[in-house]
Design a protein around this motif. Structure first.
Motif, PDB file in Angstrom:
ATOM      1  N   ASP A 188      -1.117  -3.306   0.463  1.00  0.00           N
ATOM      2  CA  ASP A 188      -1.589  -1.927   1.352  1.00  0.00           C
ATOM      3  C   ASP A 188      -2.982  -2.521   1.941  1.00  0.00           C
ATOM      4  N   PHE A 189      -2.899  -3.345   2.665  1.00  0.00           N
ATOM      5  CA  PHE A 189      -4.116  -3.806   3.533  1.00  0.00           C
ATOM      6  C   PHE A 189      -5.624  -3.292   3.250  1.00  0.00           C
ATOM      7  N   HIS A 190      -5.831  -1.757   2.694  1.00  0.00           N
ATOM      8  CA  HIS A 190      -6.983  -1.335   2.625  1.00  0.00           C
ATOM      9  C   HIS A 190      -7.972  -1.285   3.691  1.00  0.00           C
ATOM     10  N   MET A 242      -4.352  -7.769  -0.320  1.00  0.00           N
ATOM     11  CA  MET A 242      -3.329  -6.744  -1.041  1.00  0.00           C
ATOM     12  C   MET A 242      -2.233  -6.182  -0.330  1.00  0.00           C
TER      13      MET A 242
END
Lengths: 222, 416
Positions: free
Chosen positions: A91-93, A89
């Motif tokens: 935003d890396f998460h 994604m």
């Protein structure tokens, strides 16, 4: 590797007359690499959510080989996604406070409690493959490009047949974005996985086999 | 999985510590109320254990018990001297001893009595019994060594007091520790108290604690104390009055008979245990109120904690949604959220029990130092039950944020 067959797929949201997404038919060969482009709000993320079973369609079917996602319940879709899909994604998460390797392994740990040694070995191999040497370093100290590369390793660690990325380069600078795009298509090709990337970024248009353009929830350029 | 909880708690340690501290304090409050009330009940019951029956002049039963068992100074009406003679002569009585108050040695009350009572409350731990009028036996916690002398005074040291000029007692023995107010008493022969207060002359005007100064004026010449105790003085026809008599009956049936026999218009007989039970009844109501307050505090804290945990889960919506998108099973995520919330709750509750125990010990020690009543702080079986109940409530409460995490759609969480 599963092939995709979508028919009469619609997604409606409450309060909207027109379906947010309407795709009469779409097929992808196993192992193909597809870029989905289109302006913001054209339904790219919604399509990815339906293709990965994160959301349930309002109508139609999404079949990966013999599995029709629209016929599965939420927990069954979770299980299917865990077995077949690797996600990347915008935003890396990544979880702060955990090391790169622990972040790669976390979803696997939370999927089966006991981690097979082979998965750990694969995680170490993938982290080296995406260019991270200090795998025990906590992710808080990594650059954004490195973070997204950890996320790529996480998406591939379970050997998924489908790799899905939603704007994977949108929050990276040009060089880091190019590196991530190369890694995604290269790694998917290595394993023969089907790759679907939703992106504004022209980076992918030249790299992938096929480009689908979405506008207002319809495919305009098959 | 535990690494994930540990990493999360480490990151939020300040918040987690604050939440745990809230729980610790609320739990400790409840524990202190329970333990302290129990200590008070056990301690005072033990203090009264040696006193089966107490006989005094008609008046307040509670005051009679407080004065004779707990040595709380108060003016008591006097029994005629012949009552003691009758009791000593009664076959139903194992022993009977007078309790006469009046003077203090610093903070320590001086109690006039006989050897029977010294033996009855535990006997001597060191030294010898008093044999002469000028000799004294001190309680285990009285700060006077054997061989030292004691100057009796009217009234406690912090009151305007007057010395009995020229009169001193010499400490000859020390009682075994009893865990009662008698540990802080100075025991002297009752005859000495009588002589000092010159009861024979004006007994009718005297109350249990002679008015300060008057006896000293009435007896300008020091009475002779270097004479042996005369047991016959107790039963002499003209024996002076007494504020209270402690009686040890031979059997339980005798105890009831004695009480009936001496519950008359001229005298009052009580079982201190029974009077205390009645007092606990009142105390019990107070405890119920305190317990309700403590439970209320615990409920409020639980609600506050839940609010914090729910906010925390909402704050982590995206994280939880992402974990599920990446393949984590939602049952395991729920377990994770539940474990983390429960770990904080359980740690707080257990630490609260420890802190409550410590606080009750401190309180008891402080109260014992001033009253002499040993207050035993101890957990009982019912505490394990309330610990289990608290943990169970915590477990159920922790399920609320977990349920919230379960019901979140990952796609919706990622969109937010």
């Amino acid at each position: 590797m599963p092939a995709l067959r979508v028919s009469e797929l619609t997604m409606r949201f409450a309060g909207l007359d027109r379906p947010a997404l309407a795709i009469p038919a779409l097929t992808l060969d196993a192992g193909s690499q597809v870029a989905i482009t289109g302006p913001s709000g054209s339904g790219k993320t919604t399509l990815l959510n339906l293709l990965t079973g994160l959301e349930r369609a309002s109508g139609g079917s999404v079949c990966w080989s013999a599995t029709d996602l629209t016929a599965l319940g939420e927990s069954a879709r979770d299980r299917w996604r865990a077995a077949h899909v690797g996600l990347v994604m915008q935003d890396f998460h990544l979880l702060p406070g955990l090391s790169a390797i622990d972040n790669v392994l976390l979803p696997q740990r939370l999927a089966r409690l006991r981690l097979p040694q082979a998965t750990r070995t694969e995680a170490e191999r993938l982290l080296r493959r995406v260019g991270l040497e200090r795998i025990e370093q906590t992710v808080d100290t990594l650059s954004r490009g490195q973070m997204q590369r950890v996320a790529v390793a996480r998406a591939l660690v379970a050997g998924p047949g489908i790799v899905v990325a939603d704007e994977p380069t949108a929050s990276l600078d040009a060089d880091a974005g190019a590196a991530v795009a190369d890694l995604l298509s290269g790694l998917a090709r290595d394993t023969g996985a089907t790759l679907i990337v939703a992106s504004h970024d022209p980076l992918f248009v030249g790299r992938l086999d096929r480009v689908l353009r979405l506008e207002a929830g319809r495919i305009v350029q098959p | 999985m535990f690494r994930l909880i540990a990493a999360d708690l480490r990151r939020q340690w300040l918040g987690a510590a604050a939440v745990a501290l809230l729980i610790v304090l609320a739990t400790a409050l409840g524990v202190v109320v329970t333990l302290q009330e129990r200590a008070l009940r056990l301690g005072s019951a033990r203090a009264a254990a040696a006193f089966d029956v107490v006989i005094g002049a008609p008046g307040s039963e509670t005051q009679l018990v407080l004065s004779s068992v707990f040595l709380q100074a108060a003016p008591l009406p006097l029994l005629p001297g012949r009552v003691l003679a009758a009791l000593l002569d009664d076959p139903k009585v194992a022993w009977a001893a007078p309790v006469g108050f009046g003077d203090f040695a610093g903070p320590y009350p001086i109690v006039g009595t006989t050897q029977s009572l010294v033996d009855g409350i535990g006997g001597l731990g060191a030294g010898s019994a008093f044999a002469k009028l000028g000799e004294a036996v001190v309680g285990a916690h009285v700060d006077r060594a054997i061989g030292e002398t004691i100057q009796p005074m009217h009234g406690e040291s912090h009151w305007p007091a007057s010395l009995h000029h020229g009169v001193t007692y010499r400490v000859v023995g020390r009682l075994r520790p009893t865990g009662t107010p008698w540990d802080r008493a100075v025991l002297v022969p009752i005859e000495a108290v009588w002589r000092l207060h010159a009861h024979g002359a004006n007994a009718d005007e005297h109350d249990g604690r002679a008015a300060p100064g008057r006896a000293a004026d009435a007896a300008p010449r020091p009475p002779r104390f270097e004479v042996p105790i005369d047991p016959a003085a107790l039963t002499a026809p003209g024996a002076p009055g007494l504020p209270a008599i402690v009686v040890k009956p031979r059997t339980i049936a005798d105890a009831y008979k004695l009480r009936r026999q001496w519950r008359t218009e001229r005298s009052l007989a009580v079982f201190p245990g029974e009077v205390l039970t009645r007092l606990y009844g009142t105390l019990g109501d107070a405890r119920t109120v305190l317990s309700l307050v403590a439970w209320g505090a615990q409920g409020l804290v639980l609600a506050a904690v839940l609010l914090v945990v729910v906010l925390h889960v909402l704050q982590r919506r995206r994280q939880i949604g992402a974990l599920r998108a990446f393949g984590a099973r939602r049952e395991i995520i729920v377990l994770l959220v539940w474990l983390e919330a429960f770990a904080i709750l359980a740690a707080g509750v257990v630490a609260g029990f420890a802190v409550g125990y410590g606080a009750a010990r401190l309180l008891s020690a402080g109260l014992t130092a001033t009253s002499g009543v040993a207050l035993p702080v101890a957990f009982a079986g019912e505490d394990a039950a309330s610990l289990a109940v608290l943990l169970a409530v915590g477990a159920v409460a922790a399920a609320l944020p977990a349920l919230l995490a379960y019901r979140q759609s990952p796609a919706a969480a990622l969109r937010s």
